[in-house]
Design a protein around this motif. Structure first.
Motif, PDB file in Angstrom:
ATOM      1  N   PRO A  43      -9.342  -8.829   3.430  1.00  0.00           N
ATOM      2  CA  PRO A  43      -7.916  -8.993   3.804  1.00  0.00           C
ATOM      3  C   PRO A  43      -7.020  -8.495   2.663  1.00  0.00           C
ATOM      4  CG  PRO A  43      -9.165 -11.007   4.224  1.00  0.00           C
ATOM      5  CD  PRO A  43     -10.058 -10.104   3.423  1.00  0.00           C
ATOM      6  N   THR A  44      -6.038  -7.689   3.007  1.00  0.00           N
ATOM      7  CA  THR A  44      -5.198  -7.037   1.998  1.00  0.00           C
ATOM      8  C   THR A  44      -3.729  -7.236   2.346  1.00  0.00           C
ATOM      9  OG1 THR A  44      -6.921  -5.359   1.641  1.00  0.00           O
ATOM     10  CG2 THR A  44      -4.700  -4.859   0.842  1.00  0.00           C
ATOM     11  N   TYR A  45      -2.957  -7.679   1.358  1.00  0.00           N
ATOM     12  CA  TYR A  45      -1.531  -7.946   1.565  1.00  0.00           C
ATOM     13  C   TYR A  45      -0.713  -6.918   0.781  1.00  0.00           C
ATOM     14  CZ  TYR A  45      -3.361 -12.247   3.486  1.00  0.00           C
ATOM     15  OH  TYR A  45      -4.072 -13.149   4.249  1.00  0.00           O
ATOM     16  N   ILE A  46       0.231  -6.296   1.468  1.00  0.00           N
ATOM     17  CA  ILE A  46       0.991  -5.179   0.907  1.00  0.00           C
ATOM     18  C   ILE A  46       2.350  -5.673   0.420  1.00  0.00           C
ATOM     19  CG2 ILE A  46       1.738  -2.804   1.253  1.00  0.00           C
ATOM     20  CD1 ILE A  46      -1.278  -3.309   1.682  1.00  0.00           C
ATOM     21  N   TYR A  47       2.398  -6.141  -0.836  1.00  0.00           N
ATOM     22  CA  TYR A  47       3.632  -6.583  -1.496  1.00  0.00           C
ATOM     23  C   TYR A  47       4.298  -7.774  -0.812  1.00  0.00           C
ATOM     24  CZ  TYR A  47       3.020  -2.044  -3.730  1.00  0.00           C
ATOM     25  OH  TYR A  47       2.505  -0.964  -4.407  1.00  0.00           O
TER      26      TYR A  47
END
Length: 623
Positions: A43-47
């Motif tokens: 899971p990756t959160y962009i800013y």
């Protein structure tokens, strides 16, 4: 030490040949066979927690906390334009976008950038940051003698590049090293990736860093990898400012070797940097703050010093603070002493000047104050003084308002007081300088020269300004000018951008009065470590003079004073001296002058000076 953990942290919120490097002694590379890796969808959160995607990562069995990523998957979120990767017949992988490319060789463990500076500088994601401005437009840059390529040999640091299933993967920490000058990075915590904008140490992150501070120990493999990645960063991305004692050594030596040769304390610090105890690691970083002291752009153990506000009580932070406020051994005491030294001379000068400045200006009464921004306008007779403490975006509007007011009230001399200014954003500085010179140039533009430590390339960077602040950059901006005698006031506390503006003024023939400034020639760069922690160093973008001089020693004013610093704040006297400068009569020692204080004039155009702290020089990636 308390002053370091509050004042210095608050303040932080800025050799042409790459040294030959070898694998640090006693360290071995980790095997990168695909049989020893695990592939995961992360899971990756962009800013923001509001934008989530998934990212394919590989993990070495020996380094389960270090994700390996495809370069294009990483850089797609560092930049605002897409990147693509293609495998070539020779076994290399080429990642590229519209600005440049990088060639990754998984067999040799090397990465070649034909145009690193152009690739990294342009189209970076800065939405919502201090660098997201509408009053400045990048006109591009030109390289003196052409842009120079650079190859990074990761094999010399025992760092592997992994090839699997027709794709190539690099450690997240190395990708963060490559992109550190963008002020964007990603961190892996508890099974998730978070992209974030750097240099926001005084604001609570949008994601939870608590797990990083819950663990006080790390595996020997993690300690070893983190140290080797730190060596790679220091050898290639540290700016080596003249003021830092370690810089001269690093011109001829790599970081790992230098720690063995500088002193017994640096040798001991190296041992602690390899420790499996994370508190000991930060003690070792603190012990190095002394030899890296450049006036305020480098703070190696800033992570635990700045994050306790948000994660107080976490075991690692408790251990760190116990060592800080009640040192139990010589290592901890040395860390305290060296950390206390970080920027101490600049901070002390700033505090002294603030006391005198407050008392002196109180008798005039401000025409207008911008309390949240630390700015004020004072007028005495035909002289106005615009005083502010940092180059932050709201200052642009305050500066323009002050110029308009001064013009409406027939002011002749417009003085910019940088006596307690410790830096900020270069966009603000460039706006002010373009305004000051536009009466002559009529181009509503600014040019700054920067030297890339990574490639050895000298760059001429051009920026167009919306001088009338109407939201449009057009020909009307070229007609915006004010017929003032400009003057800049400086002290030892004028650091980073507060050092750069007087230097540029000197070269443009603008009057500078006060004391020699505090320097600060490199960008202040936050770097991310393999274990998710961070530090701040003078980064690899260094401002130079138009003639190529290094400006880290500080700007020398046209006239300096003897006597108390309070004399610098006599507005009428400063106005008189400013007029004399432009009349060409300020050219000799003034011991018998009727002026209220004694001045020693040292010439109209001098040498040396400057650049940024805090968030600074984002475009050149340089406070």
């Amino acid at each position: 030490m308390k002053s370091t953990l509050t004042g210095r942290v608050s303040a932080l919120s800025a050799s042409l040949i790459l040294p030959a490097c070898t694998v640090p002694a006693g360290m071995t590379a980790h095997a990168a066979e695909t049989a020893n890796t695990t592939k995961k969808e992360i899971p990756t959160y962009i800013y923001s927690m509001d934008e989530q995607i998934t990212t394919e990562c590989l993990f070495l069995d020996s380094l389960p906390l270090v994700p390996y990523m495809e370069p294009d998957a990483y850089f797609d979120h560092i930049f605002t334009i897409d990147c693509t990767t293609e495998k070539h017949p020779d076994g290399t992988y080429v990642m590229k976008n519209d600005n440049g490319s990088m060639t990754v060789d998984p067999n040799a463990d090397t990465v070649l950038f034909p145009n690193y500076d152009t690739l990294i500088k342009n189209d970076t994601n800065k939405t919502g940051t201090e660098f997201d401005v509408t009053y400045a437009e990048d006109l591009g840059q030109t390289a003196e003698g052409g842009e120079k390529p650079v190859t990074f040999d990761l094999a010399k640091y025992g760092i592997d590049i992994i090839e699997a299933d027709g794709k190539v993967y690099l450690p997240l920490s190395v990708l963060n090293d490559f992109s550190a000058v963008t002020y964007n990075a990603a961190v892996y915590i508890e099974g998730s990736l978070y992209y974030f904008h750097c240099m926001d140490m005084e604001t609570e992150p949008y994601y939870d860093r608590q797990p990083l501070y819950e663990q006080t120990e790390r595996t020997p493999e993690m300690a070893d990898f983190t140290y080797r990645d730190l060596c790679f960063l220091m050898d290639h991305f540290y700016g080596r400012p003249l003021k830092a004692p370690v810089s001269k050594v690093l011109e001829d030596s790599d970081f790992d070797t230098a720690l063995d040769s500088i002193s017994d304390q640096s040798k001991r610090a190296k041992e602690l940097l390899k420790s499996t105890n994370k508190k000991d690691f930060f003690v070792g970083m603190g012990m190095l703050n002394g030899i890296f002291n450049d006036g305020g752009h480098t703070f190696l153990n800033v992570d635990p010093a700045s994050q306790a506000e948000f994660y107080s009580g976490a075991p690692l932070l408790s251990e760190f603070y116990n060592a800080t406020f009640d040192p139990q051994n010589m290592d901890e005491q040395n860390a305290v002493d060296n950390t206390d030294a970080v920027g101490a001379d600049i901070e002390d000068a700033k505090n002294d000047a603030k006391v005198e400045k407050t008392v002196a200006y109180e008798k005039y009464g401000a025409v207008k104050t911008w309390e949240d921004d630390g700015a004020a306008l004072y007028v005495q007779g035909d002289t106005a003084v615009f005083a502010f403490d940092s180059f932050m975006n709201p200052i642009v509007d305050a500066f323009k308002w002050s110029l308009d007011y001064a013009k409406e009230h027939n002011v002749k001399n417009f003085v910019i007081d940088l006596s307690t200014n410790s830096g900020g954003s270069s966009d603000v500085l460039e706006y002010m300088f373009a305004m000051m010179t536009n009466a002559k140039e009529q181009d509503a533009a600014s040019q700054l020269d920067t030297l890339s430590i990574v490639t050895g390339t000298l760059w001429h960077n051009n920026t167009s300004m919306d001088l009338d602040l109407n939201g449009v950059i057009d020909d009307a901006d070229k007609k915006v000018s004010y017929d003032f005698n400009y003057c800049i006031l400086t002290t030892r506390a004028s650091f980073s951008c507060g050092n750069l503006l007087p230097f540029l003024a000197n070269e443009a023939g603008i009057c500078v009065i006060g004391n020699q400034t505090g320097g600060g020639a490199c960008m202040a760069m936050q770097f991310s470590m393999a274990d998710g922690h961070f530090g701040v160093i003078s980064g690899p973008v260094k401002l130079t003079s138009a003639s190529g001089r290094d400006i880290d020693k500080g700007a020398v004013p046209n006239c300096t004073f003897s006597g108390g610093i309070n004399q610098l704040y006599d507005i009428s006297a400063i106005g008189s001296l400013t007029e004399q400068y432009y009349q060409g009569t300020l050219h000799a020692a003034r011991g018998e002058s009727s002026v209220i204080f004694t001045l020693i004039c040292i010439g109209a155009v001098v040498t040396v000076a400057v650049i940024s702290l805090l968030l600074v020089l984002h475009k050149f990636h340089t406070s």
